[in-house]
Scaffold this motif. Structure first.
Motif, PDB file in Angstrom:
ATOM      1  N   TRP A  70     -25.139  49.604 -42.882  1.00  0.00           N
ATOM      2  CA  TRP A  70     -24.529  50.932 -42.990  1.00  0.00           C
ATOM      3  C   TRP A  70     -23.053  50.886 -42.588  1.00  0.00           C
ATOM      4  O   TRP A  70     -22.197  51.506 -43.219  1.00  0.00           O
ATOM      5  CB  TRP A  70     -25.291  51.925 -42.134  1.00  0.00           C
ATOM      6  N   TRP A  71     -22.758  50.144 -41.543  1.00  0.00           N
ATOM      7  CA  TRP A  71     -21.372  49.943 -41.090  1.00  0.00           C
ATOM      8  C   TRP A  71     -20.534  49.346 -42.221  1.00  0.00           C
ATOM      9  O   TRP A  71     -19.416  49.791 -42.493  1.00  0.00           O
ATOM     10  CB  TRP A  71     -21.405  49.029 -39.864  1.00  0.00           C
ATOM     11  N   ALA A  72     -21.092  48.362 -42.910  1.00  0.00           N
ATOM     12  CA  ALA A  72     -20.395  47.744 -44.035  1.00  0.00           C
ATOM     13  C   ALA A  72     -20.228  48.731 -45.188  1.00  0.00           C
ATOM     14  O   ALA A  72     -19.179  48.762 -45.844  1.00  0.00           O
ATOM     15  CB  ALA A  72     -21.158  46.506 -44.504  1.00  0.00           C
ATOM     16  N   CYS A  73     -21.249  49.551 -45.431  1.00  0.00           N
ATOM     17  CA  CYS A  73     -21.170  50.533 -46.516  1.00  0.00           C
ATOM     18  C   CYS A  73     -20.048  51.546 -46.264  1.00  0.00           C
ATOM     19  O   CYS A  73     -19.334  51.941 -47.204  1.00  0.00           O
ATOM     20  CB  CYS A  73     -22.499  51.266 -46.665  1.00  0.00           C
ATOM     21  N   LEU A  74     -19.891  51.970 -45.031  1.00  0.00           N
ATOM     22  CA  LEU A  74     -18.825  52.919 -44.706  1.00  0.00           C
ATOM     23  C   LEU A  74     -17.448  52.294 -44.931  1.00  0.00           C
ATOM     24  O   LEU A  74     -16.522  52.953 -45.420  1.00  0.00           O
ATOM     25  CB  LEU A  74     -18.976  53.405 -43.263  1.00  0.00           C
ATOM     26  N   VAL A 153     -21.984  37.838 -41.374  1.00  0.00           N
ATOM     27  CA  VAL A 153     -20.763  37.439 -42.084  1.00  0.00           C
ATOM     28  C   VAL A 153     -20.449  38.432 -43.199  1.00  0.00           C
ATOM     29  O   VAL A 153     -19.283  38.789 -43.425  1.00  0.00           O
ATOM     30  CB  VAL A 153     -20.899  36.010 -42.650  1.00  0.00           C
ATOM     31  N   SER A 154     -21.464  38.907 -43.879  1.00  0.00           N
ATOM     32  CA  SER A 154     -21.265  39.868 -44.962  1.00  0.00           C
ATOM     33  C   SER A 154     -20.654  41.161 -44.439  1.00  0.00           C
ATOM     34  O   SER A 154     -19.710  41.705 -45.020  1.00  0.00           O
ATOM     35  CB  SER A 154     -22.597  40.165 -45.657  1.00  0.00           C
ATOM     36  N   ALA A 155     -21.186  41.660 -43.323  1.00  0.00           N
ATOM     37  CA  ALA A 155     -20.656  42.898 -42.734  1.00  0.00           C
ATOM     38  C   ALA A 155     -19.236  42.694 -42.222  1.00  0.00           C
ATOM     39  O   ALA A 155     -18.369  43.550 -42.406  1.00  0.00           O
ATOM     40  CB  ALA A 155     -21.569  43.360 -41.601  1.00  0.00           C
ATOM     41  N   PHE A 156     -19.002  41.562 -41.577  1.00  0.00           N
ATOM     42  CA  PHE A 156     -17.666  41.261 -41.065  1.00  0.00           C
ATOM     43  C   PHE A 156     -16.667  41.195 -42.216  1.00  0.00           C
ATOM     44  O   PHE A 156     -15.581  41.788 -42.162  1.00  0.00           O
ATOM     45  CB  PHE A 156     -17.693  39.939 -40.302  1.00  0.00           C
ATOM     46  N   GLY A 190     -21.778  57.021 -37.677  1.00  0.00           N
ATOM     47  CA  GLY A 190     -20.584  56.227 -37.965  1.00  0.00           C
ATOM     48  C   GLY A 190     -19.509  56.942 -38.739  1.00  0.00           C
ATOM     49  O   GLY A 190     -18.444  56.378 -38.979  1.00  0.00           O
ATOM     50  N   ARG A 191     -19.752  58.180 -39.114  1.00  0.00           N
ATOM     51  CA  ARG A 191     -18.730  58.939 -39.839  1.00  0.00           C
ATOM     52  C   ARG A 191     -17.777  59.530 -38.809  1.00  0.00           C
ATOM     53  O   ARG A 191     -18.172  60.372 -38.002  1.00  0.00           O
ATOM     54  CB  ARG A 191     -19.370  60.046 -40.680  1.00  0.00           C
ATOM     55  N   LEU A 192     -16.529  59.102 -38.866  1.00  0.00           N
ATOM     56  CA  LEU A 192     -15.547  59.516 -37.872  1.00  0.00           C
ATOM     57  C   LEU A 192     -14.510  60.438 -38.478  1.00  0.00           C
ATOM     58  O   LEU A 192     -14.108  60.275 -39.626  1.00  0.00           O
ATOM     59  CB  LEU A 192     -14.847  58.289 -37.273  1.00  0.00           C
ATOM     60  N   THR A 193     -14.062  61.384 -37.696  1.00  0.00           N
ATOM     61  CA  THR A 193     -12.937  62.212 -38.097  1.00  0.00           C
ATOM     62  C   THR A 193     -11.670  61.389 -37.913  1.00  0.00           C
ATOM     63  O   THR A 193     -11.687  60.330 -37.265  1.00  0.00           O
ATOM     64  CB  THR A 193     -12.849  63.469 -37.221  1.00  0.00           C
ATOM     65  N   PRO A 194     -10.531  61.820 -38.428  1.00  0.00           N
ATOM     66  CA  PRO A 194      -9.284  61.078 -38.228  1.00  0.00           C
ATOM     67  C   PRO A 194      -8.956  60.816 -36.764  1.00  0.00           C
ATOM     68  O   PRO A 194      -8.328  59.833 -36.423  1.00  0.00           O
ATOM     69  CB  PRO A 194      -8.229  61.981 -38.881  1.00  0.00           C
TER      70      PRO A 194
END
Length: 202
Positions: A70-74, A153-156, A190-194
């Motif tokens: 999910w981190w990688a998707c974002l 490695v893929s996420a990184f 993981g959705r962050l505002t500015p």
């Protein structure tokens, strides 16, 4: 330790050195922390030393597979917005698996990888799905172990590709990548505002 690395409930309570070794990953800086130091303590030391890339590297191995994808998707979504490159089936397949981590969706990710274009950067998200169970994939492939660390490695890599697209804003975006992973590690979306605060909703 600052509150920045508190309550990372999704990250296993075990030494960071063990997590790194299991994923066949090394940090570029020499640590002063003892070998028994948990991930939050090592993240704090890395922050104190300004080793932001190593922080991203450690988070890529410390997050569980689903959270890592999910981190990688974002990151992939932000890369898409930054470069005006439309999302591809590899990203869609990875997101589908995050929301429903079934073998059928893992197979969807495998198919998307096989048909992906050579310039499809979002393939790293689907690759994280393919190896999420620490095997070579679904079906008969799950009988064979995956190379250690390939999902991390893929996420990184996906996060670094997004980072490079931010040009002069790279230093600030590094912190955004880290804060996003920390929010996910606390159970957030993981959705962050500015300003860095987590948004409500998925």
């Amino acid at each position: 330790m600052t509150d920045r690395f508190a309550d990372l409930k999704k990250i296993p309570d075990e030494p960071a050195a063990r997590v790194l070794a299991r994923e066949n990953t090394e940090l570029s800086v020499k640590l002063d922390s003892p070998a028994s130091a948990p991930v939050p303590a090592v993240l704090q030391e890395l922050e104190d030393k300004g080793a932001t890339l190593d922080m991203i590297r450690l988070l890529s191995v410390a997050l569980p597979a689903r959270e890592r994808v999910w981190w990688a998707c974002l990151a992939a979504k932000e890369l898409s917005e930054k470069t005006d490159v439309p999302p591809t089936p590899t990203l869609a397949a990875a997101e589908a698996w995050v929301f429903e981590p079934t073998e059928a969706n893992q197979e969807r990710a495998r198919t998307a990888i096989q048909t992906a274009g050579v310039n499809d950067d979002f393939v790293h998200c689907a690759t994280g799905v393919l190896y999420a169970t620490d095997t070579l994939g679904p079906g008969e492939l799950k009988e064979y172990p995956a190379p250690p660390g390939v999902g991390a490695v893929s996420a990184f890599t996906m996060n670094i590709l997004a980072l490079r697209a931010h040009g002069e804003d790279m230093e600030r975006y590094q912190q955004r990548i880290i804060d996003r992973a920390l929010d996910i590690a606390r159970g957030g979306n993981g959705r962050l505002t500015p300003k860095g605060a987590a948004e409500e909703g998925e």
